[in-house]
Write a protein that holds these residues in place. Structure first.
Motif, short mmCIF file in Angstrom:
data_model
loop_
_atom_site.label_atom_id
_atom_site.label_comp_id
_atom_site.label_asym_id
_atom_site.label_seq_id
_atom_site.Cartn_x
_atom_site.Cartn_y
_atom_site.Cartn_z
N THR A 183 47.14 64.55 44.16
CA THR A 183 47.43 65.73 43.80
C THR A 183 46.64 65.74 42.20
OG1 THR A 183 49.16 64.55 42.73
CG2 THR A 183 49.74 65.92 44.52
N VAL A 184 46.57 67.10 41.78
CA VAL A 184 45.95 67.14 40.61
C VAL A 184 46.61 67.35 39.30
CG1 VAL A 184 44.42 68.80 39.26
CG2 VAL A 184 43.87 68.75 41.68
N ASN A 185 46.81 66.09 38.41
CA ASN A 185 47.55 66.22 37.58
C ASN A 185 46.98 66.97 36.10
OD1 ASN A 185 49.55 64.67 38.81
ND2 ASN A 185 48.31 63.07 38.78
N LEU A 186 47.93 67.25 35.26
CA LEU A 186 47.39 67.79 33.78
C LEU A 186 46.40 67.03 32.95
CD1 LEU A 186 47.90 70.54 32.70
CD2 LEU A 186 49.60 69.53 31.08
N GLU A 187 46.84 65.63 33.09
CA GLU A 187 45.97 64.55 32.64
C GLU A 187 44.68 64.55 33.02
OE1 GLU A 187 49.10 64.28 33.60
OE2 GLU A 187 50.08 64.08 31.62
N ASP A 188 44.29 64.74 34.30
CA ASP A 188 43.23 64.67 34.92
C ASP A 188 42.29 66.05 34.46
OD1 ASP A 188 43.98 62.55 36.46
OD2 ASP A 188 44.65 63.93 37.94
N GLN A 189 42.92 67.01 33.95
CA GLN A 189 42.30 67.99 33.40
C GLN A 189 41.94 68.18 31.87
OE1 GLN A 189 44.14 71.44 35.28
NE2 GLN A 189 43.06 71.27 37.09
N ALA A 190 42.42 67.14 31.11
CA ALA A 190 42.44 67.15 29.92
C ALA A 190 41.13 67.06 29.16
CB ALA A 190 43.36 65.92 29.23
N ALA A 191 40.89 68.00 28.02
CA ALA A 191 40.03 67.96 27.27
C ALA A 191 39.38 66.46 26.82
CB ALA A 191 39.96 68.84 26.10
N GLN A 192 38.16 65.93 26.72
CA GLN A 192 37.99 64.75 26.31
C GLN A 192 36.39 64.51 25.59
OE1 GLN A 192 37.37 62.43 30.01
NE2 GLN A 192 39.39 61.80 29.99
N GLY A 193 36.56 63.95 24.49
CA GLY A 193 35.56 64.25 23.50
C GLY A 193 34.61 62.85 23.58
N GLU A 194 33.30 62.58 23.06
CA GLU A 194 32.68 61.52 22.96
C GLU A 194 31.38 61.93 21.82
OE1 GLU A 194 29.66 60.61 25.75
OE2 GLU A 194 29.66 62.40 26.55
N ILE A 195 30.99 60.65 21.39
CA ILE A 195 29.84 60.90 20.23
C ILE A 195 28.46 60.75 20.82
CG2 ILE A 195 28.86 59.81 18.27
CD1 ILE A 195 30.78 61.60 17.43
N ILE A 196 27.50 61.48 21.02
CA ILE A 196 26.04 61.18 21.42
C ILE A 196 25.27 60.83 20.00
CG2 ILE A 196 24.20 62.18 22.46
CD1 ILE A 196 25.99 63.49 24.32
N GLU A 197 24.44 59.78 20.15
CA GLU A 197 23.51 59.58 19.44
C GLU A 197 22.15 60.04 19.61
OE1 GLU A 197 23.76 55.33 18.55
OE2 GLU A 197 25.57 55.69 17.65
N VAL A 198 21.42 60.85 18.63
CA VAL A 198 20.35 61.38 18.80
C VAL A 198 19.26 60.85 17.71
CG1 VAL A 198 18.83 63.49 18.75
CG2 VAL A 198 21.19 63.78 19.59
N GLU A 199 18.40 60.35 18.28
CA GLU A 199 17.16 59.51 17.35
C GLU A 199 16.20 60.40 16.70
OE1 GLU A 199 15.37 56.08 18.87
OE2 GLU A 199 17.38 55.19 19.51
#
Length: 684
Positions: A332-348
């Motif tokens: 089944t598809v749960n709300l948690e599986d569709q939650a927004a997620q953030g991360e940091i990307i490092e650009v040199e």
């Protein structure tokens, strides 16, 4: 044989043609008569478009009905179509009056032809297949625009080619002659069995699909059974793989994946992939070529935790023999599986390492039950994104990218409130109804959560609410939109109860605050990335009778910036990086190759050696592109192009999807520094 002798010659003919009691029972019910009238009235007085059910509409609906019955011109003869030509001017009267006798009669004629043809195929297989795969014969792949066959002999010739092509495809797949005959026998007998199980509700559904589909692709009649299934899907409690499927000729095609669903998590299915076989765990895979879409869907559904095996031909594969078996665990598809997620990307850069935040937003969701119950801590897209923004800002992100790729929309209120995190009150979207009345929606709360550099990353599968958000950010000058053209779904549907079933009806249309519709054209990015998704097969513009793009009056709103001042520079810097980046170089060349192969691949050779040469040449080009990419990245080359799909999600492979995220961050950093420089110069 004794049964046939006892029945006599006339009864034998009826049995062979399928004109027995089962076919005679395919007649409309009183409930369907009434439902047809209700659908007609709803379309005339409730649809967004100005619908006139007249003779001009009759021709369009009649042609669509023929396409639904026999879109490849493979069963009906020219004289069959001519015999029902009266429907081209009377179908409107039939629907308005609820008199479905002629549309049902046309279906019965099709049913007779299809049943006789499938019996012919089974008999040919039973007699033994002795095809010689030499010579210069070719088979046309798409017959949608060909004339209706004039005779039975013309159909015999067509189906002999189709049967030969089916046998050749299995031969190239290394099946033995006996196994090939058994596979084809099961395929055609299965199709025959399903055809004979057709009931009046199925026929009525086809007629209503022609009626509604002639107006727009999103208005749809739902039978009582379909209504129940639709309700289950809306509750997200249906256990399956989380993929939206659609019919594509004889094949079943993946239209999109549910964010956070089992198929997306497994990474083994992509939009436009074709499913040619379905099997349960520990069982043989059943060939589903030519099978009804709802039957294929039923085979794929199953209990949570069980495994379904799919035989899949990748979207970019031209040769249908290049399939691969994948396994997906149903869930089944749960709300948690569709939650927004953030991360940091490092650009040199030359002056050091820069940190950019990326927030992936799979869908626009809200826990309606918790919200309506008055719970303070209910889950929603806006709340989750707000938390991610605060965390990324704390981690000193110099800008934020909102990743809306593959986001098919969701709750409109969440798109509105999410835009409000980046602007200080103002309109977000206009909605015009069937009477021409325009409602304005927007952010009513003062203040912003984040006023720093912003970019929105989109692709062809970003639709509906995603397009509203991207369009608003672009109109406000609040940030950049990068990626590929979006889907173009700019219409609103409501579900109406009928006396028999339900009607999903297009009632309104979305417009940006600039006055431009998102319908059909979607949102055009400021900086464009090449796309492997074919806009001819995926997107609103690919759908029959999609409503047109248009405009309304723009509303008053303030501009927060002028990104257009920097677009020429941003595009040039992106081009320089893309030319040097193996993944972007691959993406651009692969998109051009895929387009060329689609244009060339209008027919297939029925000569085995020629067929294999063509397939090998096409695959060699695809493999060479993939290995050029891998060599540039310092990765081991692949022996088979189809194996590239298995490596896409590994960290080592550095997939193209990831390259787009990193490049979006690079573009945002360029924009932030250009904008800061201009502001400093103007201030100075």
């Amino acid at each position: 044989m004794s049964l046939i002798v006892t029945l006599g010659r006339a009864a034998t003919l009826a049995l062979l043609l399928g004109t027995g009691p089962a076919l005679a029972a395919l007649a409309p019910s009183d409930a369907q008569h009434q439902a047809a009238v209700e659908v007609a009235e709803s379309l005339r007085y409730g649809h967004y478009a100005d619908v006139s059910l007249d003779d001009a509409w009759s021709r369009q609906a009649f042609d669509r009905y023929l396409d639904l019955l026999d879109g490849q011109r493979a069963y009906l003869l020219r004289r069959d179509v001519t015999a029902f030509e009266d429907l081209a001017t009377t179908l409107d009267d039939a629907i308005l009056d609820g008199d479905l006798s002629r549309p049902f009669a046309l279906y019965r004629r099709y049913h007779e032809r299809a049943e006789a043809r499938l019996e012919w195929l089974v008999a040919r297989v039973d007699a033994g297949l002795d095809f010689r795969f030499d010579g210069d014969q070719r088979m046309l792949l798409d017959r949608e625009d060909t004339p209706w066959p004039a005779s039975e002999s013309a159909l015999d010739e067509l189906w002999t080619k189709r049967l030969k092509n089916a046998a050749l495809t299995l031969t190239i797949s290394d099946q033995e002659p006996e196994a090939i005959e058994e596979t084809l026998r099961e395929r055609y007998e299965g199709q025959l069995t399903r055809l004979r199980q057709t009931n009046a509700e199925d026929v009525f559904g086809l007629i209503m699909a022609a009626v509604t589909g002639s107006i727009d692709p999103h208005s749809e009649y739902l039978s009582p059974r379909q209504s129940e299934s639709f309700d289950i899907q809306m509750r997200l409690s249906l256990e399956g793989i989380g993929a939206l499927l659609q019919a594509d000729g004889e094949y079943v095609k993946v239209a999109s994946l549910v964010p956070g669903g089992p198929a997306e998590r497994a990474g083994v299915l992509k939009p436009a992939d074709r499913i040619v076989g379905v099997g349960q765990e520990g069982e043989e895979i059943v060939n589903v070529v030519g099978m009804r879409l709802d039957d294929v869907v039923d085979m794929i559904r199953g209990p949570k935790g069980s495994v379904v095996r799919l035989d899949v031909v990748p979207a970019q594969a031209v040769d249908m023999t290049r399939s691969k078996v994948v396994e997906i665990t149903r869930d089944t598809v749960n709300l948690e599986d569709q939650a927004a997620q953030g991360e940091i990307i490092e650009v040199e850069r030359a002056d050091g390492v820069h940190r950019l935040g990326v927030i992936e937003i799979p869908t626009f969701y809200v826990d309606f039950d918790a919200w309506q119950a008055g719970e303070e801590d209910y889950r929603s897209t806006t709340r989750d994104v707000a938390k991610e923004i605060e965390r990324l800002v704390d981690e000193v992100a110099e800008g934020i990218v909102l990743d809306l790729r593959d986001n098919g929309g969701g709750a409109l209120q969440e798109a509105n409130s999410l835009i409000g995190l980046f602007i200080d009150r103002g309109p977000t979207v206009q909605v015009r109804d069937a009477r021409g009345r325009i409602s304005l929606y927007g952010d009513t709360e003062s203040g912003t959560l984040y006023d720093g550099p912003l970019a929105v990353l989109v692709n062809r599968l970003s639709a509906s609410a995603s397009e509203i958000l991207a369009g608003a950010i672009q109109d406000y000058g609040r940030g950049l939109v990068v990626g590929s053209d979006t889907f173009g779904k700019g219409t609103v549907q409501t579900l109406n109860e009928l006396s028999h079933g339900q009607l999903k009806l297009t009632r309104a249309k979305f417009y940006r605050i600039s006055g431009e519709s998102t319908q059909h054209r979607g949102v055009t990015p400021d900086v464009r990335f090449p796309s492997l998704v074919d806009p001819e097969t995926i997107g609103e513009s690919s759908l029959d009778n999609a409503l047109a793009w248009d405009q309304v009056r723009e509303v008053q709103y303030r501009r927060y910036g002028e990104p257009e001042r920097y677009l020429e520079t941003l595009r040039e810097r992106h081009r320089q990086r893309a030319d040097a980046h193996p993944n972007f170089h691959y993406l651009e060349r692969q998109a051009k190759l895929a387009e060329r192969l689609r244009e060339q691949h209008t027919s297939v050779s029925l000569n085995r050696e020629q067929r294999q040469r063509e397939a090998e040449a096409q695959e060699a080009e695809q493999l060479a592109l993939e290995n050029q990419r891998r060599e540039a990245l310092g990765l081991e080359p692949l022996d088979e192009w189809i194996d590239a799909r298995d490596e896409e999600d590994s960290d080592e492979a550095q997939p193209v999807d990831r390259a787009q995220v990193v490049e979006a961050a690079e573009i945002l950093l360029d924009y932030a520094r250009l904008d800061d420089g201009l502001r400093f110069a103007e201030y100075d």
